[in-house]
Design a protein around this motif. Structure first.
Motif, PDB file in Angstrom:
ATOM      1  N   UNK A 492     -26.655  26.813 -39.530  1.00  0.00           N
ATOM      2  CA  UNK A 492     -27.356  26.604 -38.215  1.00  0.00           C
ATOM      3  C   UNK A 492     -28.954  26.067 -38.811  1.00  0.00           C
ATOM      4  N   UNK A 493     -29.409  26.493 -39.997  1.00  0.00           N
ATOM      5  CA  UNK A 493     -30.678  26.062 -40.227  1.00  0.00           C
ATOM      6  C   UNK A 493     -30.695  24.678 -40.798  1.00  0.00           C
ATOM      7  N   UNK A 494     -29.543  24.060 -40.830  1.00  0.00           N
ATOM      8  CA  UNK A 494     -29.512  22.571 -41.453  1.00  0.00           C
ATOM      9  C   UNK A 494     -30.249  22.435 -42.792  1.00  0.00           C
ATOM     10  N   UNK A 495     -29.753  23.525 -43.652  1.00  0.00           N
ATOM     11  CA  UNK A 495     -30.589  23.243 -45.117  1.00  0.00           C
ATOM     12  C   UNK A 495     -29.221  22.886 -45.997  1.00  0.00           C
ATOM     13  N   UNK A 496     -29.729  22.401 -47.218  1.00  0.00           N
ATOM     14  CA  UNK A 496     -28.640  22.267 -48.025  1.00  0.00           C
ATOM     15  C   UNK A 496     -28.221  23.394 -48.640  1.00  0.00           C
ATOM     16  N   UNK A 497     -26.993  23.473 -49.014  1.00  0.00           N
ATOM     17  CA  UNK A 497     -26.281  24.651 -49.677  1.00  0.00           C
ATOM     18  C   UNK A 497     -27.286  25.105 -51.086  1.00  0.00           C
ATOM     19  N   UNK A 498     -27.565  24.531 -51.695  1.00  0.00           N
ATOM     20  CA  UNK A 498     -28.546  24.612 -52.947  1.00  0.00           C
ATOM     21  C   UNK A 498     -29.735  25.549 -52.634  1.00  0.00           C
ATOM     22  N   UNK A 499     -30.252  25.346 -51.198  1.00  0.00           N
ATOM     23  CA  UNK A 499     -31.527  26.212 -50.653  1.00  0.00           C
ATOM     24  C   UNK A 499     -30.746  27.598 -50.654  1.00  0.00           C
ATOM     25  N   UNK A 500     -29.523  27.765 -50.270  1.00  0.00           N
ATOM     26  CA  UNK A 500     -28.887  29.290 -50.187  1.00  0.00           C
ATOM     27  C   UNK A 500     -28.867  29.757 -51.661  1.00  0.00           C
ATOM     28  N   UNK A 501     -28.664  29.089 -52.777  1.00  0.00           N
ATOM     29  CA  UNK A 501     -28.558  29.400 -53.899  1.00  0.00           C
ATOM     30  C   UNK A 501     -29.821  29.869 -54.143  1.00  0.00           C
ATOM     31  N   UNK A 502     -30.966  29.093 -53.993  1.00  0.00           N
ATOM     32  CA  UNK A 502     -32.479  29.642 -54.323  1.00  0.00           C
ATOM     33  C   UNK A 502     -32.573  30.997 -53.575  1.00  0.00           C
ATOM     34  N   UNK A 503     -32.173  31.174 -52.360  1.00  0.00           N
ATOM     35  CA  UNK A 503     -32.586  32.473 -51.697  1.00  0.00           C
ATOM     36  C   UNK A 503     -31.638  33.469 -52.284  1.00  0.00           C
ATOM     37  N   UNK A 504     -30.360  33.268 -52.911  1.00  0.00           N
ATOM     38  CA  UNK A 504     -29.772  34.163 -53.642  1.00  0.00           C
ATOM     39  C   UNK A 504     -30.414  34.662 -54.898  1.00  0.00           C
ATOM     40  N   UNK A 505     -31.026  33.514 -55.499  1.00  0.00           N
ATOM     41  CA  UNK A 505     -31.725  33.988 -56.888  1.00  0.00           C
ATOM     42  C   UNK A 505     -32.914  34.745 -56.407  1.00  0.00           C
ATOM     43  N   UNK A 506     -33.531  34.466 -55.240  1.00  0.00           N
ATOM     44  CA  UNK A 506     -34.831  35.199 -55.040  1.00  0.00           C
ATOM     45  C   UNK A 506     -34.459  36.800 -54.648  1.00  0.00           C
ATOM     46  N   UNK A 507     -33.173  36.878 -54.109  1.00  0.00           N
ATOM     47  CA  UNK A 507     -32.837  38.358 -53.660  1.00  0.00           C
ATOM     48  C   UNK A 507     -32.731  39.318 -54.767  1.00  0.00           C
ATOM     49  N   UNK A 508     -32.489  38.472 -55.981  1.00  0.00           N
ATOM     50  CA  UNK A 508     -32.259  39.196 -57.366  1.00  0.00           C
ATOM     51  C   UNK A 508     -33.454  39.630 -57.960  1.00  0.00           C
ATOM     52  N   UNK A 509     -34.648  39.297 -57.345  1.00  0.00           N
ATOM     53  CA  UNK A 509     -35.963  39.427 -58.095  1.00  0.00           C
ATOM     54  C   UNK A 509     -36.425  40.594 -57.255  1.00  0.00           C
ATOM     55  N   UNK A 510     -37.473  41.470 -58.083  1.00  0.00           N
ATOM     56  CA  UNK A 510     -38.353  42.586 -57.445  1.00  0.00           C
ATOM     57  C   UNK A 510     -39.208  42.181 -56.649  1.00  0.00           C
ATOM     58  N   UNK A 511     -39.640  42.682 -55.252  1.00  0.00           N
ATOM     59  CA  UNK A 511     -40.459  42.002 -54.486  1.00  0.00           C
ATOM     60  C   UNK A 511     -41.915  42.061 -55.307  1.00  0.00           C
ATOM     61  N   UNK A 512     -42.114  42.763 -56.375  1.00  0.00           N
ATOM     62  CA  UNK A 512     -43.403  42.714 -57.167  1.00  0.00           C
ATOM     63  C   UNK A 512     -43.615  41.414 -58.021  1.00  0.00           C
ATOM     64  N   UNK A 513     -42.347  40.953 -58.348  1.00  0.00           N
ATOM     65  CA  UNK A 513     -42.356  39.423 -59.244  1.00  0.00           C
ATOM     66  C   UNK A 513     -42.497  38.230 -58.271  1.00  0.00           C
ATOM     67  N   UNK A 514     -42.405  38.550 -57.053  1.00  0.00           N
ATOM     68  CA  UNK A 514     -42.455  37.439 -56.004  1.00  0.00           C
ATOM     69  C   UNK A 514     -44.037  37.086 -55.629  1.00  0.00           C
ATOM     70  N   UNK A 515     -44.765  36.371 -56.384  1.00  0.00           N
ATOM     71  CA  UNK A 515     -46.195  36.039 -56.212  1.00  0.00           C
ATOM     72  C   UNK A 515     -46.292  34.695 -55.840  1.00  0.00           C
ATOM     73  N   UNK A 516     -47.376  34.174 -55.371  1.00  0.00           N
ATOM     74  CA  UNK A 516     -47.576  32.993 -54.794  1.00  0.00           C
ATOM     75  C   UNK A 516     -46.927  31.692 -55.526  1.00  0.00           C
TER      76      UNK A 516
END
Length: 699
Positions: A492-516
């Motif tokens: 639906x978002x019309x993004x590349x499947x690789x963008x989904x892999x990036x999201x999955x990688x981000x989901x494994x990071x603790x929010x505290x490590x997600x800086x700017x």
């Protein structure tokens, strides 16, 4: 055929006459006699300026009479507006509702149910299909403009999937393909289910030459041999050819293989063209001042303005859209005499010139294809002003003269070949999201409707490999072709499947490590963001290299591309002035604009995917980043920027004067707002009213 003889509504005929058209061109007449107005599907291959868009308008008027919609696909957002205005003018007597749509790929646009003609970019059409827009079943005419772009490696697969889907969703709809250069029109026509109309007729005859050593070489139409004549050009051939054309009352388009080359050509030519007497200097001065006003201190804007004052301009994607429009309108109104452009100008913007000069037959580092040359040469000759059009290639040597003559003057354009095999993932996600595919049988049926299949490029083993890849990354269920919740959102978002892999990688990071910096490199790693061209300062590389390591993303050799995009976005959201980004870092204003727009979408998409993955805190980081990219601000200014009339500069001024929320602005006395620098009483009253409306206060 005279306009009076067209079997169409008298009101439409009158609209055509008001545009100064009394008689149809031969390709238009042939299309009508071949059944255009009887619902016959056609593939029309005819030259630039031969009136192909009018055929689409006539067919849409017939569709409208029968209660059906038209969807018209174009490659450029600027073209959607241009074509929509054209449809509006001609269909005004029928009270037709016309809309141009692009961007916002996460909506079925149900408001378009009330619209008769929808002009959409290829990408927007893909999005409408994926969202199963309910009104698509009411489409009675599908028009694919610049259909040769099916061969484009980047955009071709998306166009092929969108058009194939539309034809399956509205199987009884008339199809109309339009292009100036389709060598294998038989294959493309078969894919469209259309009758081919091929015409070499041009409203202005084209003469093609190669310049070498003071002579113009051409192919004699009678003998087919290469002949030559004196060119009457001394010194630099580009300057000499240009001046000869201008002194004879024509205009010139110079095609450059790079942005830097286009600017260099423009500066060189401006020195000589500016000395000519027959220039509208007052009109050019006004054009230059408009460029400076829009440029706000940009070095590139000043360089362009100086060229424009002397009757010459450069034109490329690095310019702001407003600057490109000033240049195009000035050239169309014959104030500008020369445009030095990268080949993007030939992608559909209708700007003909008497002479087209190609100093180097290159596209970046490779040699120009015959199709690309024909697209450029087709711009030569402006109907109503020129008796003939001239396309001239400048050859650097006698050996090149011979090879250019064989290739470009005597050769035929390359066939339009499908590139869908490189993006089968797109086809699978789009067709399943649209509801056209439910299982392997229906997937094979869908793919058998593609140009790829007609050209024999469909490989079932490759397809199975792509299906397994989508299952492995969690976008398809393991035992079927049903989309998972994540897969549906990706589609639906019309993004590349690789963008989904990036999201999955981000989901494994603790929010505290997600800086700017980590968030910025995550957005920049998405293939949905195109690279930008500039040299990243060495001292700014390390922080983003570290961020990539913390993200744990394998850049596969794209580290500098990702860091370049991330740094440009970092400067923007840190409120660095646009002129500083352009002048100090050499990031072209047009590139920054496109990067911001696409990065905002990718950041929003990552937020949406993280919600699906249950990482709501991480999603909030990207929702905020998306707003910051939209406005170009630090986090504390997001709220102020939601007030209409308050941009990044005004928001910072308000914030620094103690007005830090919408409520602060809504309740501040007009006198206090008026005293703030760069606000004034009129602006103060407007933004105060807008702030009050946001918090629900009226009057």
């Amino acid at each position: 055929m005279r306009v009076d003889e067209i079997p169409i509504s008298p009101a439409v005929r009158e609209g055509i006459r008001r545009m100064g058209i009394d008689e149809l061109y031969p390709p238009q007449e042939e299309a009508i006699r071949s059944g255009l107005l009887d619902g016959e599907s056609l593939m029309v291959a005819s030259s630039t300026a031969s009136g192909k868009t009018l055929l689409a308008v006539l067919a849409s008027a017939k569709a409208l009479e029968s209660g059906y919609k038209t969807i018209y696909l174009t490659p450029l957002r600027a073209l959607t507006t241009e074509k929509a205005e054209y449809f509006k003018r001609l269909l005004e007597p029928l009270d037709a509702r016309v809309a141009a749509v692009s961007r916002d790929y996460d909506s079925p646009e149900e408001w378009l149910r009330k619209v008769d003609v929808i002009v959409a970019t290829y990408e927007k059409a893909d999005s409408l299909v994926r969202h199963r827009a309910s009104w698509l079943k009411d489409v009675g005419l599908i028009v694919v403009d610049e259909i040769h772009l099916l061969a484009d490696p980047d955009r071709g697969p998306r166009l092929e999937v969108a058009a194939t889907s539309l034809m399956r969703m509205a199987p009884r709809a008339q199809r109309l393909g339009l292009s100036a250069t389709v060598a294998n029109y038989d294959e493309v026509s078969r894919w469209l289910g259309a009758k081919p109309i091929v015409s070499r007729w041009r409203p202005t005859p084209l003469r093609e030459f190669i310049f070498y050593d003071g002579r113009l070489y051409y192919v004699d139409p009678g003998s087919g041999r290469l002949e030559s004549r004196e060119a009457n050009v001394a010194g630099n051939p580009l300057i000499g050819l240009t001046l000869n054309c201008l002194l004879d009352g024509g205009q010139v388009m110079v095609y450059a293989h790079s942005r830097r080359a286009s600017e260099t050509y423009a500066r060189r030519l401006a020195e000589r063209v500016g000395a000519l007497g027959a220039l509208d200097r007052e009109g050019l001065r006004r054009d230059a001042e408009m460029i400076r006003a829009e440029g706000r201190g940009l070095d590139m804007a000043e360089q362009l303005a100086q060229c424009v004052e002397r009757g010459v301009a450069f034109h490329h994607a690095g310019l702001l859209y407003q600057h490109r429009r000033v240049v195009e309108e000035s050239f169309l109104n014959r104030r500008l005499k020369v445009i030095c452009a990268t080949p993007t100008l030939a992608a559909g913007v209708n700007i003909p010139a008497r002479m087209v000069i190609i100093p180097e037959v290159k596209r970046s580092a490779r040699e120009m294809s015959i199709m690309e040359y024909k697209q450029l040469a087709g711009r030569a000759g402006r109907p109503g002003y020129d008796e003939e059009g001239y396309a001239v290639i400048i050859a650097p040597s006698k050996r090149r003269l011979s090879s250019y003559a064989r290739r470009y003057l005597m050769g035929e354009p390359e066939p339009v070949k499908s590139n869908l095999s490189s993006r089968l993932c797109w086809a699978i996600l789009a067709s399943t999201s649209s509801g056209l595919v439910e299982d392997e049988r229906s997937l094979n049926e869908f793919l058998s409707s593609t140009l790829l299949h007609i050209q024999g490029g469909y490989d079932s083993s490759s397809l199975q490999s792509e299906v397994e890849f989508l299952r492995r990354i969690g976008l398809l269920r393991s035992d079927s072709l049903e989309l998972t919740r994540l897969g549906k959102r990706v589609a639906e978002l019309c993004v590349d499947p690789i963008t989904a892999l990036i999201a999955k990688r981000l989901s494994s990071l603790p929010p505290s490590q997600l800086d700017e910096d980590v968030a910025l490199v995550a957005v920049s790693a998405s293939p949905d963001l195109s690279p930008i061209q500039y040299d990243v300062p060495l001292h700014m590389i390390d922080p983003f290299t570290s961020a990539l390591e913390r993200l744990g993303w394998n850049a596969e050799g794209r580290e500098m591309e990702i860091i370049g995009k991330a740094l440009a976005l970092k400067l923007w959201v840190s409120e660095v002035a646009e002129e500083t980004i352009a002048n100090a870092y050499d990031i072209a204003p047009g590139d920054l604009y496109v990067l911001r727009e696409n990065a905002e979408w990718v950041s929003t998409s990552l937020a949406e995917l993280l919600v699906v993955l249950g990482r709501h805190k991480s999603a909030l980081v990207f929702m905020e980043l998306s707003e910051r990219i939209r406005h170009g601000v630090r986090p504390e200014l997001i709220q102020l920027c939601s007030i209409e009339g308050v941009g990044r500069v005004r928001a910072r001024i308000l914030y620094n004067h103690g007005l830090r929320t919408i409520e602060d602005v809504a309740r501040a006395p007009i006198e206090r707002l008026s005293e703030i620098p760069k606000i004034g009483r009129e602006v103060a009253a407007r933004i105060k009213a807008n702030a009050r409306a946001l918090i629900g206060e009226v009057g």
